[in-house]
Design an enzyme around this catalytic site. Structure first.
Site, PDB file in Angstrom:
ATOM      1  N   LEU A   1      -1.050 -27.658 -55.425  1.00  0.00           N
ATOM      2  CA  LEU A   1      -1.193 -26.871 -54.483  1.00  0.00           C
ATOM      3  C   LEU A   1      -1.087 -25.399 -54.971  1.00  0.00           C
ATOM      4  CD1 LEU A   1       0.074 -28.884 -51.335  1.00  0.00           C
ATOM      5  CD2 LEU A   1      -2.323 -28.858 -52.230  1.00  0.00           C
TER       6      LEU A   1
ATOM      7  N   TYR B   1      15.433 -30.488 -63.641  1.00  0.00           N
ATOM      8  CA  TYR B   1      15.117 -29.868 -62.335  1.00  0.00           C
ATOM      9  C   TYR B   1      16.518 -29.898 -61.613  1.00  0.00           C
ATOM     10  CZ  TYR B   1      10.062 -30.918 -62.581  1.00  0.00           C
ATOM     11  OH  TYR B   1       8.639 -31.105 -62.910  1.00  0.00           O
TER      12      TYR B   1
END
Length: 283
Positions: A214, A60
């Site tokens: 989401l 990341y």
């Protein structure tokens, strides 16, 4: 339903945690760097709001490796609170030309050591073996790679093991090698392909930790969600997270954001209890 889950039977975490993928860059992994101080502020505020389960990875990073999620975590939160659980994942390996390849068993030690160094710890709480890309590679064995991680666990470098981007066959394969305490797949209120895998996790008391809870940048937009959100005076995203937590006692949600306001909105979802009518409307 409890708001707490014990990973591996011994690591108690709040079921609403935080994913760090969006902290280093504005446009996902490898995008333009965000202000590192903004990322550190989000992490500190998340802990203040009750986050004690962080999900991260050594890969990341922003463009040019200018900002790294693991570095932000260490700078913001080290020395870590005794109840903070940090989960990371290994699997993709970045090459010098910026591309990615799948890790081999021989890569596992180096990947684990990079996470240890980046986070500033002697042992990783939870390490997922991630295989494939955006969907489980059906029929592909994970045995040799998972055996390599299991050996590092035996050495004491890893406390618990998980698997990511997998199917039920992969789960059975991994559990025959070493205990699996968590599974991480893409799953949300509008994408429910893995109900069979979720059921297998629930039966074995294995955490099911959806990534992209989401929608992964695709905003959840559904009349049913909007109807339930209006009933609770909540946002559609909050109802999406509340639905995940209601789906099973083993689901853990790890929404990520680089925004303090979005963080606070997401964390408020823990206080929403969906009724039978709500769940029927969302079925």
């Amino acid at each position: 339903m409890s708001n707490e889950f014990r990973l591996g039977g011994d690591l108690a975490v709040n079921r609403l945690g935080f994913g760090t993928m969006r902290l280093p860059s504005k446009d996902g992994m490898g995008g333009p760097a965000r202000d590192p101080e903004a990322g550190r502020a989000v992490l500190r505020r998340g802990v203040e709001l009750g986050v004690n389960h962080l999900d991260t990875a050594d890969f990341y990073v922003s463009a040019g490796d200018a900002v790294r999620a693991n570095t932000l975590i260490r700078e913001a939160l080290h020395p870590y609170a005794s109840d903070l659980v940090i989960a990371t994942k290994v699997g993709p390996v970045r090459t010098p030309d910026g591309l990615r390849r799948a890790a081999t068993p021989a890569d596992m030690r180096g990947l684990v050591e990079s996470n240890l160094d980046g986070l500033g710890v002697d042992r990783l709480d939870l390490v997922y073996l991630r295989i494939g890309r955006m969907g489980p590679p059906h029929g592909e064995s994970l045995a040799e790679r998972f055996e390599a991680l299991a050996a590092l666990r035996e050495e004491g470098l890893i406390r618990h093991l998980g698997i990511s981007n997998v199917d039920t066959a992969h789960l059975a394969e991994a559990r025959a090698i070493a205990p699996v305490v968590a599974v991480q797949n893409q799953f949300h209120v509008a994408k429910r392909d893995d109900v069979e895998l979720l059921a297998a996790c629930e039966e074995a008391d294995i955490a099911f930790v959806p990534f992209f809870p989401l929608g992964g940048g695709r905003e959840l937009d559904d009349e049913r969600l909007a109807k339930v959100a209006a009933r609770h005076g909540a946002t559609v995203s909050q109802i999406g997270l509340a639905w995940l937590l209601a789906a099973s006692p083993v689901t853990l949600a790890i929404p990520g954001t680089g925004s303090l306001s979005h963080l606070e909105d997401n964390m408020a979802a823990a206080g929403i209890t969906l009724s039978e009518e709500d769940l029927a409307d969302l079925s």
